[in-house]
Design a protein around this motif. Structure first.
Motif, mmCIF file in Angstrom:
data_model
loop_
_atom_site.group_PDB
_atom_site.id
_atom_site.type_symbol
_atom_site.label_atom_id
_atom_site.label_comp_id
_atom_site.label_asym_id
_atom_site.label_seq_id
_atom_site.Cartn_x
_atom_site.Cartn_y
_atom_site.Cartn_z
ATOM 1 N N THR A 1 1.498 5.436 -0.080
ATOM 2 C CA THR A 1 0.942 6.763 0.221
ATOM 3 C C THR A 1 1.950 7.834 -0.166
ATOM 4 O O THR A 1 3.117 7.772 0.233
ATOM 5 C CB THR A 1 0.614 6.904 1.717
ATOM 6 O OG1 THR A 1 -0.420 5.975 2.057
ATOM 7 C CG2 THR A 1 0.125 8.324 2.026
ATOM 8 N N THR B 1 -3.416 1.151 -3.838
ATOM 9 C CA THR B 1 -3.584 -0.156 -3.187
ATOM 10 C C THR B 1 -3.062 -1.246 -4.121
ATOM 11 O O THR B 1 -3.074 -1.084 -5.350
ATOM 12 C CB THR B 1 -5.066 -0.419 -2.872
ATOM 13 O OG1 THR B 1 -5.800 -0.427 -4.105
ATOM 14 C CG2 THR B 1 -5.629 0.674 -1.973
ATOM 15 N N HIS C 1 -3.112 7.552 -2.591
ATOM 16 C CA HIS C 1 -2.865 6.184 -2.160
ATOM 17 C C HIS C 1 -2.978 5.241 -3.355
ATOM 18 O O HIS C 1 -3.824 5.438 -4.234
ATOM 19 C CB HIS C 1 -3.905 5.751 -1.113
ATOM 20 C CG HIS C 1 -3.993 6.652 0.066
ATOM 21 N ND1 HIS C 1 -3.031 6.687 1.059
ATOM 22 C CD2 HIS C 1 -4.942 7.562 0.414
ATOM 23 C CE1 HIS C 1 -3.384 7.572 1.973
ATOM 24 N NE2 HIS C 1 -4.538 8.118 1.614
ATOM 25 N N ASN D 1 2.318 12.095 -0.155
ATOM 26 C CA ASN D 1 1.705 13.251 0.491
ATOM 27 C C ASN D 1 2.019 14.553 -0.227
ATOM 28 O O ASN D 1 3.079 14.703 -0.836
ATOM 29 C CB ASN D 1 2.193 13.347 1.939
ATOM 30 C CG ASN D 1 1.742 12.165 2.749
ATOM 31 O OD1 ASN D 1 0.560 11.932 2.921
ATOM 32 N ND2 ASN D 1 2.699 11.386 3.254
ATOM 33 N N THR E 1 -7.243 11.919 -1.504
ATOM 34 C CA THR E 1 -7.998 12.607 -0.464
ATOM 35 C C THR E 1 -7.434 14.003 -0.293
ATOM 36 O O THR E 1 -6.272 14.270 -0.606
ATOM 37 C CB THR E 1 -7.907 11.869 0.889
ATOM 38 O OG1 THR E 1 -6.543 11.880 1.323
ATOM 39 C CG2 THR E 1 -8.393 10.434 0.762
ATOM 40 N N SER F 1 -3.420 13.468 0.028
ATOM 41 C CA SER F 1 -2.680 12.217 -0.102
ATOM 42 C C SER F 1 -3.165 11.453 -1.319
ATOM 43 O O SER F 1 -4.359 11.507 -1.667
ATOM 44 C CB SER F 1 -2.864 11.331 1.141
ATOM 45 O OG SER F 1 -2.261 11.904 2.266
ATOM 46 N N PHE G 1 0.870 -1.185 0.000
ATOM 47 C CA PHE G 1 0.000 0.000 0.000
ATOM 48 C C PHE G 1 0.900 1.226 0.000
ATOM 49 O O PHE G 1 1.785 1.358 0.837
ATOM 50 C CB PHE G 1 -0.895 -0.032 1.240
ATOM 51 C CG PHE G 1 -1.846 1.115 1.348
ATOM 52 C CD1 PHE G 1 -1.563 2.213 2.148
ATOM 53 C CD2 PHE G 1 -3.052 1.101 0.647
ATOM 54 C CE1 PHE G 1 -2.462 3.278 2.257
ATOM 55 C CE2 PHE G 1 -3.949 2.153 0.751
ATOM 56 C CZ PHE G 1 -3.649 3.240 1.556
ATOM 57 N N LYS H 1 -12.801 13.032 -1.179
ATOM 58 C CA LYS H 1 -12.060 11.855 -1.607
ATOM 59 C C LYS H 1 -12.545 11.438 -2.987
ATOM 60 O O LYS H 1 -13.728 11.560 -3.303
ATOM 61 C CB LYS H 1 -12.353 10.757 -0.582
ATOM 62 C CG LYS H 1 -11.758 9.411 -0.807
ATOM 63 C CD LYS H 1 -12.183 8.503 0.377
ATOM 64 C CE LYS H 1 -11.760 7.085 0.196
ATOM 65 N NZ LYS H 1 -12.120 6.256 1.368
#
Lengths: 109, 113
Positions: free
Chosen positions: A20, A75, A73, A22, A62, A71, A18, A53
Motif C-alpha cells: 500500500t 496485490t 495497492h 498513500n 482508491t 491509496s 500486499f 476505485k
C-alpha cells in the motif's frame, strides 16, 4: 508543507506481499493520477481517478475525496513491480499537475 | 498510435553552451508539458504549452524557454548551461489538460561538463 504528500518514501517488501502506498493532498482537485517510473526513467500512467476505485490487474487505486486521500495497492507483489510510484493531482484552479515526491518500491524475490 | 518521442535521447554539453530538446506528442494531443528530473528529486515542472501558447510556467530562470509549433511538436531551449542543469528532461502530452491521461516520452538525459 507540500500540497501532495506521499508515504512511505521508501518501501522494501518480499515477493508476494500486499503493498500500500498513500497519497494525501491539500487542494481541491479534478482528478488524481498514479504513475510508475522504472529505473530507466520511463514514466507510465497507471490510473487517473476522480472518485471511488479502479482496478487493473494486480493494481488497485482508491480515492476518498472528502478526506483528500488516495491509496495505491499492489496485490501479490513481484520483483518487476520495483519502481518509483508517483502521485499527482490536477487542481481545480489550474491546468498544471502538482506532483508528489514519489515512493521507491523494492520487491525482493 | 505512436507514443511520445523525444530527441535526442542523450546529450553532452559544456558550461556556457546552449541546447535545444525536441518533443513530438501523440497525434491529436494539444498539450505538451516539460519536466526536469535530477537524481533524488521529483519531477520539477518547467512549462506547459497548449495550441502554441504557454499556458503554465514553473519556477525556473529565464534561461529555460520553450515553444510549440502548429503541429503540436514542442521544443525547449536552455541557454548558458550550468552544471546544475544536468538532468533528465521529460515531456508529457495529453489531449487537453492535466485532467487527461498523461503520456510521457522516454526523456533526454543532458549532461553538462
Amino acid at each position: 508543507k507540500n500540497e501532495v504528500e506521499q508515504s512511505p518514501q521508501n518501501l522494501t517488501a518480499q515477493e508476494g506481499e500486499f503493498i500500500t502506498i498513500n497519497c494525501s493532498y491539500s487542494v481541491g482537485i479534478s482528478a488524481l493520477h498514479w504513475l510508475q517510473q522504472h529505473p530507466g526513467g520511463g514514466i507510465v500512467s497507471l490510473f487517473m481517478l476522480s472518485s471511488g476505485k479502479k482496478k487493473h490487474g494486480r493494481l488497485i487505486a482508491t480515492i476518498n475525496i472528502q478526506e483528500k486521500h488516495s491509496s495505491l495497492h499492489i496485490t501479490a507483489s513481484h520483483p518487476r513491480d520495483s519502481a518509483v510510484y508517483i502521485c499527482a493531482v490536477s487542481p481545480d484552479s489550474n491546468y498544471q499537475l502538482i506532483w508528489g515526491a514519489g515512493t521507491k518500491l523494492i520487491i525482493k524475490p | 498510435k505512436a507514443g511520445v518521442t523525444q530527441t535526442p535521447r542523450y546529450l553532452i554539453k559544456t558550461r556556457g553552451q546552449q541546447v535545444t530538446l525536441s518533443c513530438s506528442p501523440i497525434s491529436g494531443h494539444r498539450s505538451v508539458s516539460w519536466y526536469q528530473q535530477t537524481p533524488g528529486q521529483g519531477l520539477q515542472f518547467l512549462f506547459e504549452y497548449f495550441s502554441e501558447t504557454q499556458r503554465n510556467k514553473g519556477n525556473f530562470p529565464g534561461r529555460f524557454s520553450g515553444r510549440q509549433f502548429s503541429n503540436s511538436r514542442s521544443e525547449m531551449n536552455v541557454s548558458t548551461l550550468e552544471l546544475g542543469d544536468s538532468a533528465l528532461y521529460l515531456c508529457a502530452s495529453s489531449s487537453y489538460s492535466s485532467t487527461d491521461t498523461q503520456y510521457f516520452g522516454p526523456g533526454t538525459r543532458l549532461t553538462v561538463l
